[in-house]
Design an enzyme around this catalytic site. Structure first.
Site, mmCIF file in Angstrom:
data_model
loop_
_atom_site.group_PDB
_atom_site.id
_atom_site.type_symbol
_atom_site.label_atom_id
_atom_site.label_comp_id
_atom_site.label_asym_id
_atom_site.label_seq_id
_atom_site.Cartn_x
_atom_site.Cartn_y
_atom_site.Cartn_z
ATOM 1 N N ARG A 25 36.198 28.762 64.028
ATOM 2 C CA ARG A 25 36.934 28.627 62.764
ATOM 3 C C ARG A 25 38.379 28.200 63.003
ATOM 4 O O ARG A 25 38.951 27.444 62.221
ATOM 5 C CB ARG A 25 36.856 29.936 61.976
ATOM 6 N N LYS A 28 42.350 28.547 57.434
ATOM 7 C CA LYS A 28 43.047 29.835 57.615
ATOM 8 C C LYS A 28 44.460 29.495 58.074
ATOM 9 O O LYS A 28 44.784 29.485 59.263
ATOM 10 C CB LYS A 28 42.292 30.719 58.610
ATOM 11 N N GLU A 31 38.171 35.515 45.861
ATOM 12 C CA GLU A 31 38.191 36.439 47.002
ATOM 13 C C GLU A 31 39.435 37.314 46.945
ATOM 14 O O GLU A 31 40.308 37.122 46.094
ATOM 15 C CB GLU A 31 38.179 35.650 48.318
HETATM 16 N N1 PDD Z 1 41.771 37.938 56.813
HETATM 17 N N2 PDD Z 1 39.507 35.807 52.835
HETATM 18 C C1 PDD Z 1 40.782 35.734 53.251
HETATM 19 C C2 PDD Z 1 41.796 35.068 52.374
HETATM 20 C C3 PDD Z 1 41.146 36.265 54.503
HETATM 21 O O1 PDD Z 1 42.426 36.163 54.918
HETATM 22 C C4 PDD Z 1 40.160 36.917 55.293
HETATM 23 C C5 PDD Z 1 40.491 37.491 56.629
HETATM 24 C C6 PDD Z 1 38.840 36.982 54.809
HETATM 25 C C7 PDD Z 1 37.746 37.632 55.602
HETATM 26 O O2 PDD Z 1 37.416 36.883 56.747
HETATM 27 P P1 PDD Z 1 36.788 37.558 58.056
HETATM 28 O O3 PDD Z 1 35.599 38.339 57.614
HETATM 29 O O4 PDD Z 1 36.395 36.407 58.908
HETATM 30 O O5 PDD Z 1 37.851 38.440 58.659
HETATM 31 C C8 PDD Z 1 38.564 36.410 53.576
HETATM 32 C C9 PDD Z 1 42.199 38.434 58.096
HETATM 33 C C10 PDD Z 1 41.548 39.705 58.490
HETATM 34 C C11 PDD Z 1 43.728 38.507 58.097
HETATM 35 O O6 PDD Z 1 44.318 38.018 57.165
HETATM 36 O O7 PDD Z 1 44.308 39.010 59.039
#
Ligand code: PDD
Length: 301
Positions: free
Chosen positions: A50, A149, A182
């Site tokens: 990712r 991200k 989300e």
């Molecule tokens: N955040 N949606 C957003 C906007 C996020 O920032 C995150 C993760 C997720 C969940 O993704 P995952 O299951 O791959 O962690 C969904 C991380 C934990 C952070 O901001 O540090």
């Protein structure tokens, strides 16, 4: 404490990035957050996949390969003697003079931070957390795709401010069409009652088309539900769908699966689907850690 900066480990006091770094000037860069259980970085390949995907979506060329990043992460963990940790990998556009042209930056800046993992309070898992539906809408996917991200987190920060002002733990953001997208750092799921035709409850979560980050934890939760014959609907939902749900929960790498006890003024109890999926998730983590330890032992022989 040591931090990995560009090509080496440095004490935290020497871990400095220029004020001309385009990460600082423009929020131009990408990141990943990972969780380390008993010395094993959970879903490391998926997170790196990712990271490179996010980088390619902003035309950022990460000049080094995933093996280098893996080594940097494990070296940072060893240097800080960490076995249960939070890891953040950041890659910014790098140092360059002021201006939006990405060619001003010759090399990306690469940082790995690892810190002791602070467990969430057990009460969150037992009783759930309070969330709100934020007024701040999620970035439109044609403006800044939430699948990137990005270190530009202002959209999420504005929603988090709303949550804090209302004494809530997390804010659920709607997309520009008013559909559930989300959380600020999490994905959202809810459970609908079995209908006249359906015998088992239906697990719902916004589809990728809603404009979300396709969380790694979200993917695992969907697979576990399907394995346990729980029907999953990845679709388009309104806040009313959330309000009328039987159970609501959030997923992310650090919190795993956390139940929600309140969305705005509506209350929920921690339900059986949430509990079942969280237990199953913890088993996935355990098996992953065991098998990765075994393979690293074999690799050393
Ligand atoms: N955040 N949606 C957003 C906007 C996020 O920032 C995150 C993760 C997720 C969940 O993704 P995952 O299951 O791959 O962690 C969904 C991380 C934990 C952070 O901001 O540090």
């Amino acid at each position: 404490m040591y931090v990995y900066l560009n090509d080496r480990l440095v004490p935290v006091s020497d871990a400095k990035v220029s004020v001309f770094d385009h990460g600082f000037l423009y929020g131009d860069g990408v990141f990943e957050t990972m969780r380390v259980y008993d010395g094993v970085v959970f879903m490391l390949n998926e997170h790196l996949y990712r990271l490179y995907r996010s980088a390619s979506m902003i035309r950022l060329d990460i000049s080094f390969d995933p093996d280098f990043i893996k080594k940097a992460i494990y070296e940072t963990l060893y240097a800080n003697k960490l076995r249960n940790a939070y890891v953040r990998v950041t890659v910014s556009r790098g140092y360059g003079s002021v201006g939006l042209d990405t060619e001003l930056c010759k090399e990306p800046t690469f940082v790995v931070i690892a810190e002791e993992f602070k467990e969430y309070p057990e009460s969150y898992y037992r009783g759930g957390v309070k969330v709100i539906v934020a007024k701040t809408r999620r970035n439109h996917k044609d403006a800044l795709n939430p699948q990137i991200k990005s270190i530009n987190f202002l959209n999420n920060i504005l929603a988090k401010i709303e949550a804090k002002e209302k004494g809530a733990y997390e804010a659920i953001m709607l997309n520009s069409e008013g559909r559930v997208a989300e959380g600020t750092i999490s994905n959202v799921f809810f459970v609908k009652e079995a209908g006249a035709i359906r015998e088992s409850p239906l697990l719902c979560t916004p589809s990728k088309d809603a404009g979300i980050l396709d969380g790694i934890t979200r993917g695992i939760a969907i697979n576990l539900a399907e394995r346990d014959s729980i029907m999953v609907n990845e679709g388009s939902f309104t806040p009313e769908d959330l309000y009328s749900a039987l159970e609501v929960f959030l997923t992310n790498t650090t919190m795993e699966i956390i139940p929600v006890c309140q969305v705005d003024n509506v209350r929920y109890s921690v339900g059986s689907v949430t509990k079942l999926l969280h237990e199953a998730y913890r088993k996935v983590v355990k098996d992953y850690v065991t098998s990765n330890k075994l393979s690293s032992l074999k690799g050393r022989r």
